[in-house]
Design a protein around this motif. Structure first.
Motif, PDB file in Angstrom:
ATOM      1  N   ILE A  80       0.847  -1.206   0.000  1.00 44.72           N
ATOM      2  CA  ILE A  80       0.000   0.000   0.000  1.00 44.72           C
ATOM      3  C   ILE A  80       0.877   1.249   0.000  1.00 44.72           C
ATOM      4  CG2 ILE A  80      -1.712   1.318   1.312  1.00 44.72           C
ATOM      5  CD1 ILE A  80      -2.795  -1.350   2.346  1.00 44.72           C
ATOM      6  N   GLY A  81       1.953   1.202   0.786  1.00 45.10           N
ATOM      7  CA  GLY A  81       2.870   2.333   0.808  1.00 45.10           C
ATOM      8  C   GLY A  81       3.480   2.603  -0.554  1.00 45.10           C
ATOM      9  N   GLU A  82       3.775   1.522  -1.283  1.00 49.26           N
ATOM     10  CA  GLU A  82       4.345   1.704  -2.616  1.00 49.26           C
ATOM     11  C   GLU A  82       3.343   2.309  -3.591  1.00 49.26           C
ATOM     12  OE1 GLU A  82       5.817  -2.071  -3.797  1.00 49.26           O
ATOM     13  OE2 GLU A  82       7.579  -2.014  -2.449  1.00 49.26           O
ATOM     14  N   TRP A  83       2.058   1.991  -3.399  1.00 47.26           N
ATOM     15  CA  TRP A  83       1.038   2.562  -4.288  1.00 47.26           C
ATOM     16  C   TRP A  83       1.080   4.080  -4.244  1.00 47.26           C
ATOM     17  CZ3 TRP A  83      -4.009  -0.469  -2.713  1.00 47.26           C
ATOM     18  CH2 TRP A  83      -3.839  -1.821  -3.017  1.00 47.26           C
ATOM     19  N   VAL A  84       1.209   4.610  -3.022  1.00 49.68           N
ATOM     20  CA  VAL A  84       1.116   6.067  -2.846  1.00 49.68           C
ATOM     21  C   VAL A  84       2.489   6.698  -2.656  1.00 49.68           C
ATOM     22  CG1 VAL A  84      -1.209   5.953  -1.893  1.00 49.68           C
ATOM     23  CG2 VAL A  84       0.744   5.786  -0.350  1.00 49.68           C
ATOM     24  N   ASP A  85       3.541   5.919  -2.929  1.00 47.86           N
ATOM     25  CA  ASP A  85       4.905   6.424  -2.839  1.00 47.86           C
ATOM     26  C   ASP A  85       5.230   6.927  -1.441  1.00 47.86           C
ATOM     27  OD1 ASP A  85       7.407   6.895  -3.877  1.00 47.86           O
ATOM     28  OD2 ASP A  85       6.958   8.963  -4.449  1.00 47.86           O
ATOM     29  N   TYR A  86       4.825   6.138  -0.437  1.00 46.75           N
ATOM     30  CA  TYR A  86       5.110   6.501   0.958  1.00 46.75           C
ATOM     31  C   TYR A  86       5.469   5.229   1.715  1.00 46.75           C
ATOM     32  CZ  TYR A  86       4.462   8.051   5.765  1.00 46.75           C
ATOM     33  OH  TYR A  86       4.659   8.333   7.099  1.00 46.75           O
ATOM     34  N   SER A  87       6.642   5.216   2.314  1.00 42.66           N
ATOM     35  CA  SER A  87       7.072   4.023   3.039  1.00 42.66           C
ATOM     36  C   SER A  87       7.746   4.362   4.362  1.00 42.66           C
ATOM     37  CB  SER A  87       8.046   3.206   2.173  1.00 42.66           C
ATOM     38  OG  SER A  87       9.169   4.008   1.816  1.00 42.66           O
ATOM     39  N   GLY A  88       7.551   5.585   4.838  1.00 39.94           N
ATOM     40  CA  GLY A  88       8.282   6.015   6.024  1.00 39.94           C
ATOM     41  C   GLY A  88       7.485   6.010   7.304  1.00 39.94           C
ATOM     42  N   TRP A  89       6.373   5.239   7.334  1.00 43.22           N
ATOM     43  CA  TRP A  89       5.584   5.262   8.564  1.00 43.22           C
ATOM     44  C   TRP A  89       6.336   4.568   9.692  1.00 43.22           C
ATOM     45  CZ3 TRP A  89       4.552   1.977   4.519  1.00 43.22           C
ATOM     46  CH2 TRP A  89       4.529   0.623   4.799  1.00 43.22           C
ATOM     47  N   LYS A  90       6.046   5.020  10.912  1.00 46.30           N
ATOM     48  CA  LYS A  90       6.783   4.540  12.076  1.00 46.30           C
ATOM     49  C   LYS A  90       5.894   3.790  13.061  1.00 46.30           C
ATOM     50  CE  LYS A  90       9.850   8.553  11.743  1.00 46.30           C
ATOM     51  NZ  LYS A  90      10.332   9.782  12.400  1.00 46.30           N
ATOM     52  N   GLU A  91       4.612   4.113  13.068  1.00 46.64           N
ATOM     53  CA  GLU A  91       3.728   3.542  14.074  1.00 46.64           C
ATOM     54  C   GLU A  91       3.309   2.122  13.693  1.00 46.64           C
ATOM     55  OE1 GLU A  91       3.158   4.980  16.796  1.00 46.64           O
ATOM     56  OE2 GLU A  91       3.541   7.110  16.476  1.00 46.64           O
ATOM     57  N   ASP A  92       3.058   1.283  14.705  1.00 47.94           N
ATOM     58  CA  ASP A  92       2.459  -0.013  14.450  1.00 47.94           C
ATOM     59  C   ASP A  92       1.316  -0.272  15.432  1.00 47.94           C
ATOM     60  OD1 ASP A  92       3.804  -0.406  16.783  1.00 47.94           O
ATOM     61  OD2 ASP A  92       4.950  -2.147  16.131  1.00 47.94           O
ATOM     62  N   ASP A  93       0.793   0.825  16.019  1.00 47.02           N
ATOM     63  CA  ASP A  93      -0.369   0.736  16.891  1.00 47.02           C
ATOM     64  C   ASP A  93      -1.572   1.300  16.146  1.00 47.02           C
ATOM     65  OD1 ASP A  93      -1.597   0.101  19.385  1.00 47.02           O
ATOM     66  OD2 ASP A  93      -1.714   2.241  19.785  1.00 47.02           O
ATOM     67  N   CYS A  94      -2.737   0.803  16.461  1.00 49.37           N
ATOM     68  CA  CYS A  94      -3.926   1.043  15.653  1.00 49.37           C
ATOM     69  C   CYS A  94      -4.226   2.510  15.386  1.00 49.37           C
ATOM     70  CB  CYS A  94      -5.122   0.382  16.344  1.00 49.37           C
ATOM     71  SG  CYS A  94      -6.657   0.514  15.427  1.00 49.37           S
ATOM     72  N   ILE A  95      -4.569   3.269  16.419  1.00 45.14           N
ATOM     73  CA  ILE A  95      -5.011   4.653  16.216  1.00 45.14           C
ATOM     74  C   ILE A  95      -3.867   5.561  15.772  1.00 45.14           C
ATOM     75  CG2 ILE A  95      -5.953   6.678  17.396  1.00 45.14           C
ATOM     76  CD1 ILE A  95      -7.794   4.853  18.916  1.00 45.14           C
ATOM     77  N   PRO A  96      -2.661   5.497  16.380  1.00 43.98           N
ATOM     78  CA  PRO A  96      -1.565   6.316  15.866  1.00 43.98           C
ATOM     79  C   PRO A  96      -1.237   6.021  14.406  1.00 43.98           C
ATOM     80  CG  PRO A  96      -1.028   5.511  18.055  1.00 43.98           C
ATOM     81  CD  PRO A  96      -2.294   4.813  17.640  1.00 43.98           C
ATOM     82  N   LEU A  97      -1.319   4.748  14.006  1.00 43.52           N
ATOM     83  CA  LEU A  97      -1.050   4.401  12.610  1.00 43.52           C
ATOM     84  C   LEU A  97      -2.087   5.021  11.688  1.00 43.52           C
ATOM     85  CD1 LEU A  97       0.633   2.768  10.578  1.00 43.52           C
ATOM     86  CD2 LEU A  97      -0.947   0.871  10.932  1.00 43.52           C
ATOM     87  N   PHE A  98      -3.351   4.958  12.105  1.00 43.55           N
ATOM     88  CA  PHE A  98      -4.407   5.586  11.302  1.00 43.55           C
ATOM     89  C   PHE A  98      -4.175   7.079  11.148  1.00 43.55           C
ATOM     90  CE2 PHE A  98      -8.256   8.191  11.533  1.00 43.55           C
ATOM     91  CZ  PHE A  98      -8.836   7.874  10.307  1.00 43.55           C
ATOM     92  N   MET A  99      -3.828   7.752  12.262  1.00 48.14           N
ATOM     93  CA  MET A  99      -3.625   9.198  12.211  1.00 48.14           C
ATOM     94  C   MET A  99      -2.431   9.545  11.327  1.00 48.14           C
ATOM     95  SD  MET A  99      -6.085  10.566  13.834  1.00 48.14           S
ATOM     96  CE  MET A  99      -5.477  12.244  13.924  1.00 48.14           C
ATOM     97  N   GLU A 100      -1.398   8.695  11.340  1.00 47.82           N
ATOM     98  CA  GLU A 100      -0.235   8.950  10.493  1.00 47.82           C
ATOM     99  C   GLU A 100      -0.608   8.829   9.020  1.00 47.82           C
ATOM    100  OE1 GLU A 100       4.344   7.340   9.851  1.00 47.82           O
ATOM    101  OE2 GLU A 100       3.179   6.739  11.599  1.00 47.82           O
ATOM    102  N   TRP A 101      -1.334   7.761   8.669  1.00 48.53           N
ATOM    103  CA  TRP A 101      -1.735   7.581   7.277  1.00 48.53           C
ATOM    104  C   TRP A 101      -2.740   8.645   6.842  1.00 48.53           C
ATOM    105  CZ3 TRP A 101      -0.173   4.455   3.326  1.00 48.53           C
ATOM    106  CH2 TRP A 101       0.788   3.488   3.648  1.00 48.53           C
ATOM    107  N   TYR A 102      -3.594   9.049   7.789  1.00 48.51           N
ATOM    108  CA  TYR A 102      -4.559  10.106   7.467  1.00 48.51           C
ATOM    109  C   TYR A 102      -3.828  11.402   7.117  1.00 48.51           C
ATOM    110  CZ  TYR A 102      -8.483  13.323   7.936  1.00 48.51           C
ATOM    111  OH  TYR A 102      -9.439  14.278   7.704  1.00 48.51           O
ATOM    112  N   ALA A 103      -2.787  11.724   7.887  1.00 43.10           N
ATOM    113  CA  ALA A 103      -2.013  12.932   7.612  1.00 43.10           C
ATOM    114  C   ALA A 103      -1.298  12.815   6.268  1.00 43.10           C
ATOM    115  CB  ALA A 103      -0.998  13.166   8.736  1.00 43.10           C
ATOM    116  N   VAL A 104      -0.789  11.618   5.982  1.00 40.84           N
ATOM    117  CA  VAL A 104      -0.106  11.406   4.704  1.00 40.84           C
ATOM    118  C   VAL A 104      -1.066  11.598   3.536  1.00 40.84           C
ATOM    119  CG1 VAL A 104       0.946   9.633   3.243  1.00 40.84           C
ATOM    120  CG2 VAL A 104       1.689   9.906   5.608  1.00 40.84           C
ATOM    121  N   SER A 105      -2.288  11.125   3.700  1.00 42.45           N
ATOM    122  CA  SER A 105      -3.259  11.216   2.610  1.00 42.45           C
ATOM    123  C   SER A 105      -3.626  12.654   2.271  1.00 42.45           C
ATOM    124  CB  SER A 105      -4.525  10.439   2.979  1.00 42.45           C
ATOM    125  OG  SER A 105      -5.245  11.114   4.005  1.00 42.45           O
ATOM    126  N   ARG A 106      -3.347  13.567   3.194  1.00 34.79           N
ATOM    127  CA  ARG A 106      -3.673  14.978   2.958  1.00 34.79           C
ATOM    128  C   ARG A 106      -2.553  15.721   2.247  1.00 34.79           C
ATOM    129  NH1 ARG A 106      -8.816  14.933   3.581  1.00 34.79           N
ATOM    130  NH2 ARG A 106      -8.874  17.171   4.012  1.00 34.79           N
TER     131      ARG A 106
END
Length: 287
Positions: A219-245
């Motif tokens: 999924i990260g490769e689809w959107v050219d993003y692979s630098g996420w750090k979180e592996d917990d549910c809500i923090p991971l969602f918030m990180e991806w949400y910020a990336v999507s913006r």
């Protein structure tokens, strides 16, 4: 809500904790367990008397009644011998003095008001906000507190919103939760279906399993993003949400999607080309 009052423990029930009972004839209002007399819960104001009372989980009407237009109280199920032995005479006197301030109405039924709102009217939204603040352990106030609010406002199918909400509050029927509920599994069936790790739970199933991590990587490769750090549910969602913006991420996604659509319309890709495979290696699918 009146039925909830009869059967639930006051100090842990979000309905009762935030409700005030208005007594009319007293038939539907619990005597000890709810706030009905000067916003006082008698079981909390007089715990020693409540403990020795033989009449628990009863209504106000059981403890007294109308006589010649005046409400009169009985013995409240409290044995005088135990009151004397425990030195509770002063507390019993205080309770009876408080009860003397009660003014009911023999012709009206009991009712309930909702203390949280200024208009005292109950709503599902108000109850949900109160209940969620108790049950969802967000911890300190931070940006992750906005996760549920963002989910409900997204323009996605409701079943996806509901699934995400259950994921966030850890209420999906994962094997560890089913085991807690008393549902038995053969030992081998408790393991993760992908990697075999013992006792599959939410975090492992969606984020930490090595097979799932490969999915996130794609999924990260689809959107050219692979630098996420979180592996917990809500923090991971918030990180991806910020990336999507981010504009750059949006542009990469739009370019790939537009190219895929054009290739289909122009019949220049293989017939079985899907967007997932196309994003991994666009050139291999072009004829």
């Amino acid at each position: 809500m009146l039925k909830v009052g009869i059967s639930s423990a006051y100090h842990i029930d979000p309905f009762l904790e935030n409700s005030c009972f208005i007594v009319g004839n007293g038939f539907n209002t619990p005597f000890w367990e709810v706030c009905w007399l000067n916003d006082v819960c008698l079981s909390e104001a007089f715990p020693e008397l409540f403990e020795i009372s033989l009449l628990k989980n009863v209504s106000v009407a059981v403890m007294g009644g109308w006589s010649d237009g005046v409400w009169k109280w009985g013995d409240l199920g409290i044995p005088m011998m135990e009151v004397v032995e425990a030195g509770l005479l002063s507390k019993l006197l205080s309770l009876r003095n408080l009860l003397e301030t009660f003014v009911g109405s023999n012709s009206e039924k009991d009712s309930v008001c909702w203390n949280i709102e200024t208009d005292k009217i109950f709503s599902v939204a108000s109850c949900y906000r109160r209940y969620a603040s108790r049950r969802i352990p967000f911890g300190p106030i931070n940006r992750n507190d906005e996760a549920l609010e963002k989910i409900w406002k997204m323009e996605i199918p409701f079943k996806i919103k509901a699934f995400a909400w259950r994921l966030f509050v850890n209420r999906l029927p994962t094997k560890d939760l089913l085991k807690v509920r008393g549902i038995s599994f053969p030992t081998s069936n408790l393991n993760c279906i992908f990697c075999g790790v013992h006792l599959e739970d939410r975090d492992h199933l969606f984020f930490k399993c090595h097979v799932i991590k490969l999915v996130w990587k794609d999924i990260g490769e689809w959107v050219d993003y692979s630098g996420w750090k979180e592996d917990d549910c809500i923090p991971l969602f918030m990180e991806w949400y910020a990336v999507s913006r981010l504009k750059s991420i949006k542009e990469v996604w739009k370019i790939k999607f537009l190219m895929w659509r054009w290739s289909l319309f122009g019949d220049i890709t293989h017939s079985n080309c899907n967007f997932y495979d196309f994003c991994k290696d666009p050139l291999s699918f072009l004829s």
